[in-house]
Enzyme design. Structure first.
Site, PDB file in Angstrom:
ATOM      1  N   ASP A 101      67.657  53.440 -29.904  1.00 16.57           N
ATOM      2  CA  ASP A 101      67.284  52.410 -28.948  1.00 16.57           C
ATOM      3  C   ASP A 101      66.272  51.441 -29.565  1.00 16.57           C
ATOM      4  O   ASP A 101      65.325  51.868 -30.238  1.00 16.57           O
ATOM      5  CB  ASP A 101      66.680  53.090 -27.705  1.00 16.57           C
ATOM      6  CG  ASP A 101      66.239  52.111 -26.652  1.00 16.57           C
ATOM      7  OD1 ASP A 101      67.115  51.520 -25.987  1.00 16.57           O
ATOM      8  OD2 ASP A 101      65.018  51.924 -26.485  1.00 16.57           O
ATOM      9  N   GLU A 138      72.266  64.397 -44.707  1.00 18.52           N
ATOM     10  CA  GLU A 138      72.200  65.838 -44.931  1.00 18.52           C
ATOM     11  C   GLU A 138      73.091  66.594 -43.945  1.00 18.52           C
ATOM     12  O   GLU A 138      73.592  67.677 -44.249  1.00 18.52           O
ATOM     13  CB  GLU A 138      70.765  66.337 -44.778  1.00 18.52           C
ATOM     14  CG  GLU A 138      69.792  65.859 -45.833  1.00 18.52           C
ATOM     15  CD  GLU A 138      68.402  66.404 -45.575  1.00 18.52           C
ATOM     16  OE1 GLU A 138      68.289  67.531 -45.025  1.00 18.52           O
ATOM     17  OE2 GLU A 138      67.415  65.719 -45.899  1.00 18.52           O
TER      18      GLU A 138
END
Length: 558
Positions: free
Chosen positions: A208, A269
């Site tokens: 956001d 990752e």
């Protein structure tokens, strides 16, 4: 226990994906308290999966005082009791994955709630361990705020704190203090919050207000805006003083690029995807930087198609501007015509007219034909209109501040209608937090599911058909000039396939145009009945019905 992810063999599933946005408070209430929750979402996921979307974006469900309904986070790792528990979250995630859906959760990193433990410590003194975790500044000699920066929600972006005898920055509500991203400890702490949800198995994040994550360290004033400098798409209404400035120093700072690169390394990752919200008056260059191939966010979206202007010329300009900006960086965009912050498209782009399913179908067909990914807001698949909410029932602080010229965001946040006969449309057995809008009940999911000609049936058909058209997911886009300003004409091209052309009639009247040589209707298109090919004066002509849509390919293709 964390849920295992869906098959990750397609690491770029997000490119050209369709994302369904759920606003938890208004989707489905499972316990009768009048507020939608995570178990409610889980109970209705078959509807979402049945649409044929790729992923679900769930707006904030974290612990919060709810001053901005979850976008003011007080604990990033806890589910607010209004919405359930972490176990409920895990169950929702597992059900999504079982249905073949990806989960994208909303993360609000630019600011927290003033009830967050970090802010409580930061405001306690000027020398505590978190004293620099938020944006604090001394007043000017006359006691006024340090800069002229304004809040998106109206008024100054600075709030006086009597304990520290300093101002703190809040780009939104005063109860939403901005974090100081110039502090390395803040960056590391936020990456830790993101890692927590990666470990639980989410597929991605919608970040956001991600271009609000840094401010100008020199605290320079913003210059006044002009039509030439502020651009054509404002993130706020013209009657909000926020639109009177060029926001050169309070957001979209260059330092954010390095932070986003660190964020991307973390997400890589786990194979998680980053979708960024870019609220900027000149969004395309910022989006291009933020989504530079492999470096930062995977994709980003702006407010470019969330405006009142929906003319073919405006839409073409916005799409071409973003496409041109993204081309040098290899970035990727995401389009939306409705979300939880703007009036619903069925009303906003109606021109003041009555609801019209033909028009609703056109907007959805357009959204799903543009280059980029697409975000569908809950209820858009039903053709829901903007709800009328009386002032005495209004919940949105933004709307209450600007009433009556602006009625806030509650009109697009009223509860989903599941059944037309049950109390409150089947959303809750209690009193809903916002009233169920009466005109929505005839559009309830249960009713539309039984009608083969409904907007819901069309939405399912269109999404299913789009999956058979690879060009609509990842190919390039090129617009054509037309002699008729009510038409929008473009093609999707590339991947060694014959281009797919799309023509949209934005008018409530029939419109004709010469048919390009060799172009024939694409087999199986959901809107074939809205266009007719005939011959006039020896020329092949395409006649589009009111709000008609045509998809075509060269003869012998498609």
């Amino acid at each position: 226990m964390a849920s295992s992810k869906t098959d990750g063999s397609d690491s770029e599933w997000w490119r050209g994906a369709v994302i369904y946005q759920i606003y938890p408070r208004s989707f489905m209430d499972s316990n009768g308290d009048g507020i939608g929750d995570l178990p409610g979402i889980t109970s209705r996921l078959e509807h979402v999966a049945g649409l044929g979307v790729d992923a679900v974006w769930v707006s904030p469900f974290f612990r919060s005082p709810m001053k901005d309904f979850g976008y003011d986070v007080s604990d990033y790792r806890a589910v607010d009791p209004l919405f359930g528990t972490l176990a409920d979250f895990d169950a929702m995630l597992a059900r999504m994955h079982a249905l073949g859906l990806k989960l994208i959760i909303d993360q609000v990193l630019s600011h927290t709630s003033d009830q967050h433990a970090w802010f409580s410590e930061s405001r306690s003194s000027r020398d505590n361990p978190k004293a620099d975790w938020y944006v604090w500044a001394d007043p000017k000699p006359d006691g006024t705020p340090p800069t002229n920066w304004l809040s998106v929600f109206g008024g100054p972006a600075w709030q006086w704190d009597s304990r520290r005898r300093q101002y703190y920055l809040h780009s939104f509500l005063a109860e939403q203090p901005d974090l100081n991203f110039h502090c390395a400890e803040v960056q590391q702490a936020l990456l830790g919050e993101v890692r927590f949800w990666c470990e639980r198995g989410v597929d991605g994040f919608r970040f956001d207000a991600c271009n609000h994550q840094f401010h100008d360290a020199l605290l320079r004033d913003n210059p006044p805006a002009s039509l030439a400098s502020i651009g054509e798409v404002s993130t706020v209404r013209a009657d909000n003083p926020y639109a009177m400035q060029q926001h050169l120093y309070d957001k979209s700072q260059h330092e954010n690029l390095a932070f986003l690169e660190g964020l991307r390394r973390l997400l890589d990752e786990y194979g998680a995807v980053a979708l960024g919200e870019v609220g900027d008056e000149n969004a395309p260059p910022v989006m291009a930087q933020y989504t530079e191939l492999g470096k930062r966010l995977h994709l980003a979206y702006s407010f470019s198609l969330l405006t009142a202007d929906h003319s073919p010329a405006h839409l073409r300009h916005q799409v071409e501007a973003l496409d041109s900006a993204l081309a040098p960086t290899g970035g990727w965009g995401c389009w939306a015509v409705s979300n939880h912050d703007v009036p619903r498209v069925a009303t906003r782009w109606s021109g003041g007219g009555a609801p019209d399913t033909r028009r609703d179908r056109l907007w959805l067909a357009l959204l799903l034909s543009l280059r980029g990914s697409a975000s569908i807001y809950q209820g858009e698949e039903l053709g829901l209109t903007e709800a009328e909410v009386p002032f005495e029932l209004l919940q949105d602080p933004y709307g209450r501040a600007f009433w009556p010229e602006f009625k806030g965001r509650d009109g697009c946040r009223t509860p989903m209608p599941w059944t037309g006969e049950a109390p409150n449309g089947g959303f809750t057995t209690g009193t809903p937090w916002l009233p169920v809008y009466g005109p929505h009940l005839p559009l309830a999911i249960e009713r539309q599911a039984a009608d083969a000609d409904s907007m819901l049936a069309f939405s399912r058909t269109l999404l299913s058909w789009r999956r058979t058209q690879p060009l609509l997911r990842t190919a390039g886009i090129r617009f054509f000039d037309t002699q008729e300003p009510r038409l929008l004409h473009f093609e999707r091209y590339g991947d060694g396939a014959s281009p797919l052309q799309a023509i949209f009639n934005f008018s409530g009247e029939p419109v004709s145009m010469p048919l390009p040589d060799g172009l024939t209707p694409l087999v199986g298109q959901p809107l074939a009945a809205t266009s007719v090919i005939h011959t006039s004066d020896g020329k092949r002509m395409l006649q589009l019905a009111p709000y008609g849509v045509f998809f075509g390919a060269s003869a012998g293709e498609g």
